[in-house]
Design a protein around this motif. Structure first.
Motif: not given
Length: 489
Positions: A236-246
């Motif tokens: 889920r951290t990777e999901w949030f990073e790749s979807g928005a926080a990047f």
């Protein structure tokens, strides 16, 4: 359309309580119709409450905030902004919906440009009126163009077109404001910017936002309790990073605002409880700016229910006190700047324990006791890299594992296996060294009511790729620690 809580406490006390709890900003929601349709915005607070039969709420406002009762809804909203300013609180004006109603659903008519209640021209009119009305209020630092764009009609093409229009509209009226840009899919998806940048040329004023909850997935968050927590935290951290926080990283980073998160503060939601430690570790390490859902402990009226309780609310039902004081302690590290771009102090690390909200510290005359304490007073550490020593800065000492169930110690022996620490689990939140028998021991916060830092057999931490903990569903959060970079004096 009446700011919540005015029937429970005087406005000045609510504003004062916000600062007393360590918050410096309020994301204050508004509905487009309040400012574009006089039949909405011109009605008084008394009329608005009366039309819904909220006699007790009306009496409460008359008792606690009598000066607001006969103001129009727009005037009352402005009075709240002014009071927040008097308490030194910044305000983000958040266009939450068009038609005033509880948000958000896929098919509520408020989700995307062109939906039943969401007319693009009227939306721009609302942004224009609000930008003008609050132009001279220095506490208003930003406008968020729209909350949680969503629904079957959302398209990237229309998003680019309308978001550019909205941003330029706000900036043309008040070039001092930050312009906050939300993505798609309930404000969880900005990934399309990787292929096509927004190119909204408002120098140093564009901020991207996103939301993250335990239920921010197509499954509704069941994975937090049905899958190994280290694995799901990683996923889920990777999901949030790749979807928005990047957007806040890489060679051309942009300002990023995590504008909603929250959990059930009664502590009874297992998914929220397992999500939150993972969330805290990520946000602390990145030093993100954020807004918490939510302040209010109760509502005048929500979804047809009078006086409904808000279990995600920081305040209790009667707005008298914090609902969960331990929660405020856990987020304390997030309320301070951790990485100051103007600081000349060399970088160091805090070792943060999300479950307790404490940081690993040294105490005792002989610097012989390792415990958790307020992160403002946390010890400063350096780490020689994965598999290296964790050194107490300003000393010749490093952290050492002595034995299973025993307190971690400081030692001058920084080269032995017991003083060489690795991040060993999929979540990268287990910090482990080997004991004399070659068995990995993890830092362990024992429990949320104790400040002792021990080393114990690692819980559900995959080791050497052997897959032995692949199906482990035990909650490992007592052993979760995060290296958090900082450069504060």
């Amino acid at each position: 359309m009446v700011v919540e809580g005015l029937h429970k406490r005087p406005l000045r006390e609510i504003a004062g309580g916000i600062t007393a709890m360590g918050f410096n900003c309020v994301r204050l929601t508004w509905a487009t119709y309040m400012f574009t349709r006089p039949s909405y915005g011109n009605r008084s607070v008394a009329e608005s409450l009366g039309e819904l039969g909220l006699s007790e709420a009306k009496e409460g406002v008359a008792r606690n905030n009598p000066e607001l009762l006969n103001l129009s809804l727009v005037e009352a909203y402005e009075a709240v902004v002014d009071e927040l300013g008097r308490h030194g609180v910044m305000v983000v004006l958040d266009n939450h919906v068009s038609k005033p109603k509880w948000c958000c659903a896929e098919d509520d008519g408020n989700g995307f440009f062109g939906d039943k209640y969401f007319h693009p021209k009227e939306w721009l009119q609302g942004l224009t009126k609000v930008a003008h009305r609050f132009k001279d209020k220095s506490q208003v630092v930003a406008m968020s163009m729209r909350n949680e764009l969503r629904g079957p009609n959302q398209t990237e093409h229309i998003w680019y077109k309308q978001i550019r229009k909205g941003g330029r509209t706000i900036h043309s009226i008040n070039p001092n404001l930050l312009v906050i840009v939300s993505g798609l899919e309930f404000d969880t998806d900005l990934s399309f910017l990787k292929q096509k940048p927004l190119k909204l040329k408002l120098p140093n004023k564009v901020v991207f936002e996103a939301h993250w909850y335990s239920f921010s997935s197509i499954t509704g968050g069941v994975e937090w309790t049905e899958q190994p927590l280290n694995q799901i935290c990683h996923n889920r951290t990777e999901w949030f990073e790749s979807g928005a926080a990047f957007v806040g990283t890489g060679s051309n980073p942009a300002p990023f605002f995590l504008s909603e998160f929250g959990i059930d503060l009664r502590g009874v939601n297992p998914r929220d409880n397992r999500f939150f430690g993972c969330f805290l570790a990520f946000v602390a390490q990145r030093d993100l700016d954020w807004a918490l859902w939510t302040l209010q402990g109760s509502y005048y009226y929500r979804d047809g229910v009078v006086g409904q309780e808000e279990t995600y609310g920081v305040l209790d039902y009667n707005w008298d006190k914090p609902r969960n004081p331990k929660f405020l302690k856990r987020i304390r590290i997030l309320q301070d700047i951790l990485q100051d771009p103007n600081s000349n102090v060399p970088k160091y690390h805090l070792i943060f324990h999300p479950r307790s909200g404490r940081c690993v510290s040294v105490k005792g005359e002989g610097q012989d006791q390792i415990h958790g304490r307020n992160c403002k007073k946390g010890s400063r550490w350096s780490h020689d890299g994965n598999g290296g020593a964790i050194r107490l800065m300003g000393s010749g000492l490093c952290l050492k594992a002595v034995g299973d169930g025993l307190p971690a110690k400081l030692s001058t022996d920084c080269s032995s296996p017991q003083a060489r620490w690795k991040l060993i689990s999929k979540s990268k939140l287990h910090i482990a060294a080997m004991d004399e028998q070659g068995k990995p021991l993890c830092l362990d916060g024992k429990n949320s009511n104790s400040s002792s830092i021990l080393t114990r057999t690692c819980i559900c931490a995959l080791q050497d790729g052997d897959g032995s903990d692949l199906d482990c569903l035990t909650n490992p959060q007592r052993q979760w620690f995060k290296f958090v970079p900082s450069n504060l004096p």
